[in-house]
Write a protein that holds these residues in place. Structure first.
Motif, PDB file in Angstrom:
ATOM      1  N   GLN A  53      19.211  13.869   6.150  1.00  0.00           N
ATOM      2  CA  GLN A  53      20.477  13.495   6.943  1.00  0.00           C
ATOM      3  C   GLN A  53      21.506  14.299   6.526  1.00  0.00           C
ATOM      4  OE1 GLN A  53      22.036   9.492   6.002  1.00  0.00           O
ATOM      5  NE2 GLN A  53      22.187   8.955   8.348  1.00  0.00           N
ATOM      6  N   THR A  54      22.134  14.156   5.405  1.00  0.00           N
ATOM      7  CA  THR A  54      23.449  15.048   5.167  1.00  0.00           C
ATOM      8  C   THR A  54      23.216  16.321   5.141  1.00  0.00           C
ATOM      9  OG1 THR A  54      22.642  15.086   2.650  1.00  0.00           O
ATOM     10  CG2 THR A  54      24.065  13.193   3.169  1.00  0.00           C
ATOM     11  N   ILE A  55      22.123  17.085   5.108  1.00  0.00           N
ATOM     12  CA  ILE A  55      21.838  18.559   5.378  1.00  0.00           C
ATOM     13  C   ILE A  55      22.077  18.653   6.777  1.00  0.00           C
ATOM     14  CG2 ILE A  55      20.275  20.276   5.413  1.00  0.00           C
ATOM     15  CD1 ILE A  55      18.949  19.226   2.892  1.00  0.00           C
ATOM     16  N   LEU A  56      21.604  18.084   7.805  1.00  0.00           N
ATOM     17  CA  LEU A  56      21.750  18.366   9.114  1.00  0.00           C
ATOM     18  C   LEU A  56      22.991  17.895   9.466  1.00  0.00           C
ATOM     19  CD1 LEU A  56      18.272  16.835  10.230  1.00  0.00           C
ATOM     20  CD2 LEU A  56      19.002  18.951  10.214  1.00  0.00           C
ATOM     21  N   THR A  57      23.578  16.938   8.825  1.00  0.00           N
ATOM     22  CA  THR A  57      25.164  16.728   9.320  1.00  0.00           C
ATOM     23  C   THR A  57      25.850  17.977   9.013  1.00  0.00           C
ATOM     24  OG1 THR A  57      24.957  14.433   9.026  1.00  0.00           O
ATOM     25  CG2 THR A  57      27.000  15.037   8.810  1.00  0.00           C
ATOM     26  N   HIS A  58      25.617  18.536   7.932  1.00  0.00           N
ATOM     27  CA  HIS A  58      26.374  19.704   7.518  1.00  0.00           C
ATOM     28  C   HIS A  58      26.189  20.986   8.239  1.00  0.00           C
ATOM     29  CE1 HIS A  58      27.479  23.080   4.582  1.00  0.00           C
ATOM     30  NE2 HIS A  58      26.285  23.387   4.806  1.00  0.00           N
ATOM     31  N   VAL A  59      24.796  21.167   8.397  1.00  0.00           N
ATOM     32  CA  VAL A  59      24.301  22.381   9.255  1.00  0.00           C
ATOM     33  C   VAL A  59      25.096  22.089  10.687  1.00  0.00           C
ATOM     34  CG1 VAL A  59      22.437  23.348  10.594  1.00  0.00           C
ATOM     35  CG2 VAL A  59      22.109  22.904   8.074  1.00  0.00           C
ATOM     36  N   ALA A  60      24.798  21.121  11.346  1.00  0.00           N
ATOM     37  CA  ALA A  60      25.739  20.945  12.803  1.00  0.00           C
ATOM     38  C   ALA A  60      26.992  21.409  12.754  1.00  0.00           C
ATOM     39  CB  ALA A  60      25.110  19.631  13.463  1.00  0.00           C
ATOM     40  N   ALA A  61      27.576  20.521  11.709  1.00  0.00           N
ATOM     41  CA  ALA A  61      29.143  20.821  11.852  1.00  0.00           C
ATOM     42  C   ALA A  61      29.588  21.916  11.399  1.00  0.00           C
ATOM     43  CB  ALA A  61      29.833  19.834  10.540  1.00  0.00           C
ATOM     44  N   SER A  62      28.738  22.794  10.383  1.00  0.00           N
ATOM     45  CA  SER A  62      28.990  24.150  10.075  1.00  0.00           C
ATOM     46  C   SER A  62      28.913  25.082  11.482  1.00  0.00           C
ATOM     47  CB  SER A  62      28.123  24.727   9.235  1.00  0.00           C
ATOM     48  OG  SER A  62      28.158  24.013   7.963  1.00  0.00           O
ATOM     49  N   MET A  63      27.917  24.921  12.221  1.00  0.00           N
ATOM     50  CA  MET A  63      27.767  25.652  13.331  1.00  0.00           C
ATOM     51  C   MET A  63      28.947  25.741  14.462  1.00  0.00           C
ATOM     52  SD  MET A  63      23.668  24.941  14.698  1.00  0.00           S
ATOM     53  CE  MET A  63      23.903  25.903  15.931  1.00  0.00           C
ATOM     54  N   PHE A  64      29.610  24.602  14.553  1.00  0.00           N
ATOM     55  CA  PHE A  64      30.853  24.506  15.253  1.00  0.00           C
ATOM     56  C   PHE A  64      31.988  25.200  14.430  1.00  0.00           C
ATOM     57  CE2 PHE A  64      28.824  20.686  17.368  1.00  0.00           C
ATOM     58  CZ  PHE A  64      29.078  21.118  18.599  1.00  0.00           C
ATOM     59  N   SER A  65      31.951  25.065  13.149  1.00  0.00           N
ATOM     60  CA  SER A  65      33.067  25.496  12.159  1.00  0.00           C
ATOM     61  C   SER A  65      33.138  26.916  12.492  1.00  0.00           C
ATOM     62  CB  SER A  65      32.998  24.963  10.848  1.00  0.00           C
ATOM     63  OG  SER A  65      33.210  23.634  10.704  1.00  0.00           O
ATOM     64  N   TYR A  66      32.079  27.662  12.270  1.00  0.00           N
ATOM     65  CA  TYR A  66      31.813  29.140  12.305  1.00  0.00           C
ATOM     66  C   TYR A  66      32.452  29.658  13.764  1.00  0.00           C
ATOM     67  CZ  TYR A  66      28.410  28.530   8.299  1.00  0.00           C
ATOM     68  OH  TYR A  66      28.157  28.299   7.158  1.00  0.00           O
ATOM     69  N   ALA A  67      32.080  28.947  14.746  1.00  0.00           N
ATOM     70  CA  ALA A  67      32.768  29.347  15.965  1.00  0.00           C
ATOM     71  C   ALA A  67      34.174  28.958  16.081  1.00  0.00           C
ATOM     72  CB  ALA A  67      31.871  28.561  17.140  1.00  0.00           C
ATOM     73  N   VAL A  68      34.699  28.164  15.359  1.00  0.00           N
ATOM     74  CA  VAL A  68      36.048  27.877  15.486  1.00  0.00           C
ATOM     75  C   VAL A  68      36.849  28.584  14.467  1.00  0.00           C
ATOM     76  CG1 VAL A  68      37.789  26.172  14.859  1.00  0.00           C
ATOM     77  CG2 VAL A  68      35.701  25.402  15.943  1.00  0.00           C
ATOM     78  N   TYR A  69      36.274  29.211  13.503  1.00  0.00           N
ATOM     79  CA  TYR A  69      36.854  30.247  12.691  1.00  0.00           C
ATOM     80  C   TYR A  69      37.105  31.480  13.673  1.00  0.00           C
ATOM     81  CZ  TYR A  69      36.603  28.440   7.933  1.00  0.00           C
ATOM     82  OH  TYR A  69      36.563  27.798   6.702  1.00  0.00           O
ATOM     83  N   ILE A  70      35.931  31.869  14.506  1.00  0.00           N
ATOM     84  CA  ILE A  70      35.976  33.011  15.325  1.00  0.00           C
ATOM     85  C   ILE A  70      37.140  32.815  16.311  1.00  0.00           C
ATOM     86  CG2 ILE A  70      34.786  34.560  16.701  1.00  0.00           C
ATOM     87  CD1 ILE A  70      32.197  33.859  15.128  1.00  0.00           C
ATOM     88  N   GLU A  71      36.993  31.647  17.066  1.00  0.00           N
ATOM     89  CA  GLU A  71      38.009  31.468  17.983  1.00  0.00           C
ATOM     90  C   GLU A  71      39.426  31.473  17.424  1.00  0.00           C
ATOM     91  OE1 GLU A  71      35.838  28.572  21.049  1.00  0.00           O
ATOM     92  OE2 GLU A  71      36.272  27.532  19.197  1.00  0.00           O
ATOM     93  N   ASN A  72      39.696  30.881  16.370  1.00  0.00           N
ATOM     94  CA  ASN A  72      41.081  30.993  15.821  1.00  0.00           C
ATOM     95  C   ASN A  72      41.407  32.356  15.462  1.00  0.00           C
ATOM     96  OD1 ASN A  72      41.428  28.325  16.239  1.00  0.00           O
ATOM     97  ND2 ASN A  72      40.957  27.465  14.353  1.00  0.00           N
ATOM     98  N   SER A  73      40.486  33.212  14.879  1.00  0.00           N
ATOM     99  CA  SER A  73      40.891  34.658  14.694  1.00  0.00           C
ATOM    100  C   SER A  73      41.267  35.439  15.643  1.00  0.00           C
ATOM    101  CB  SER A  73      39.509  35.308  13.993  1.00  0.00           C
ATOM    102  OG  SER A  73      38.676  35.603  14.849  1.00  0.00           O
ATOM    103  N   ILE A  74      41.061  35.045  16.936  1.00  0.00           N
ATOM    104  CA  ILE A  74      41.575  35.794  18.250  1.00  0.00           C
ATOM    105  C   ILE A  74      42.631  35.139  18.690  1.00  0.00           C
ATOM    106  CG2 ILE A  74      39.319  36.789  18.528  1.00  0.00           C
ATOM    107  CD1 ILE A  74      39.211  35.069  21.153  1.00  0.00           C
ATOM    108  N   GLY A  75      43.079  34.043  18.134  1.00  0.00           N
ATOM    109  CA  GLY A  75      44.519  33.423  18.633  1.00  0.00           C
ATOM    110  C   GLY A  75      44.451  32.187  19.040  1.00  0.00           C
ATOM    111  N   LEU A  76      43.022  31.594  19.473  1.00  0.00           N
ATOM    112  CA  LEU A  76      42.923  30.372  20.158  1.00  0.00           C
ATOM    113  C   LEU A  76      43.235  29.534  19.078  1.00  0.00           C
ATOM    114  CD1 LEU A  76      39.521  30.781  21.832  1.00  0.00           C
ATOM    115  CD2 LEU A  76      41.887  31.228  22.897  1.00  0.00           C
ATOM    116  N   LYS A  77      43.734  28.187  19.304  1.00  0.00           N
ATOM    117  CA  LYS A  77      44.168  27.431  18.444  1.00  0.00           C
ATOM    118  C   LYS A  77      43.240  26.095  18.474  1.00  0.00           C
ATOM    119  CE  LYS A  77      47.718  29.103  17.069  1.00  0.00           C
ATOM    120  NZ  LYS A  77      47.481  30.132  16.016  1.00  0.00           N
ATOM    121  N   THR A  78      41.941  26.260  18.084  1.00  0.00           N
ATOM    122  CA  THR A  78      40.847  25.347  18.273  1.00  0.00           C
ATOM    123  C   THR A  78      40.449  24.419  17.208  1.00  0.00           C
ATOM    124  OG1 THR A  78      39.556  27.021  19.462  1.00  0.00           O
ATOM    125  CG2 THR A  78      38.241  25.115  18.781  1.00  0.00           C
ATOM    126  N   VAL A  79      40.349  23.135  17.309  1.00  0.00           N
ATOM    127  CA  VAL A  79      40.143  22.271  16.400  1.00  0.00           C
ATOM    128  C   VAL A  79      38.747  21.937  16.187  1.00  0.00           C
ATOM    129  CG1 VAL A  79      40.729  19.902  15.729  1.00  0.00           C
ATOM    130  CG2 VAL A  79      42.251  20.977  16.978  1.00  0.00           C
TER     131      VAL A  79
END
Length: 161
Positions: A53-79
């Motif tokens: 359960q904790t692994i899958l919670t982490h994996v799913a959250a990370s998938m969003f986080s990696y995209a948000v890192y990329i979005e923010n790197s091009i100037g988007l202000k994504t939460v």
């Protein structure tokens, strides 16, 4: 992702991302609520690895986080989307698919994003201290799924013994 308009490195990496997610889903689909929440690493100092359960919670959250890192790197202000924990496997499967779609949609909107960046000052700085360009971040995202799929598969094997 064969039905998208993505090409080159993005298409290749997104195909591998989708493959990794689908392989993870095959491993987790039969998991019962009992096995989902059962402690697998009681001694772990990493709270993301105590149970499937904790692994899958982490994996799913990370998938969003990696995209948000990329979005923010091009100037988007994504939460980052909220980190969600579930008591059954079905919502995890939905969340993994949702996170994959989130990534696919981003790259469909920005198909010409610079993938390789050699200027260190333009790299993406992560909270864990690594610096990545977009290509490296996406590669990390794929391998992250593979590593945790292996971890879950090994844990399930030990539970059967």
């Amino acid at each position: 992702m064969k039905d998208s308009n993505l090409t080159g490195a993005i298409a290749a990496l997104m195909d591998e991302y989708k493959k990794a997610v689908n392989e993870l889903i095959v491993v987790i689909e039969p998991i019962s609520q009992h096995l989902l929440t059962k402690t697998i690493e009681p001694e772990s100092s990493n709270t993301d690895c105590i149970s499937i359960q904790t692994i899958l919670t982490h994996v799913a959250a990370s998938m969003f986080s990696y995209a948000v890192y990329i979005e923010n790197s091009i100037g988007l202000k994504t939460v980052r989307p909220e980190r969600l924990q579930f008591d059954h496997i079905t919502p995890y499967i939905s969340r993994l698919r949702e996170a994959l779609k989130y990534n696919e949609d981003f790259f469909t909107r920005y198909p010409n994003i610079t993938m390789e960046e050699f200027d260190q000052s333009k790299k993406i700085n992560t909270r864990w201290g690594q610096q990545y360009d977009v290509e490296q971040m996406l590669e990390h995202a794929v391998v992250h799924i593979l590593r945790h799929r292996r971890q879950i598969k090994n844990a399930l094997g030990k539970m059967k013994n």
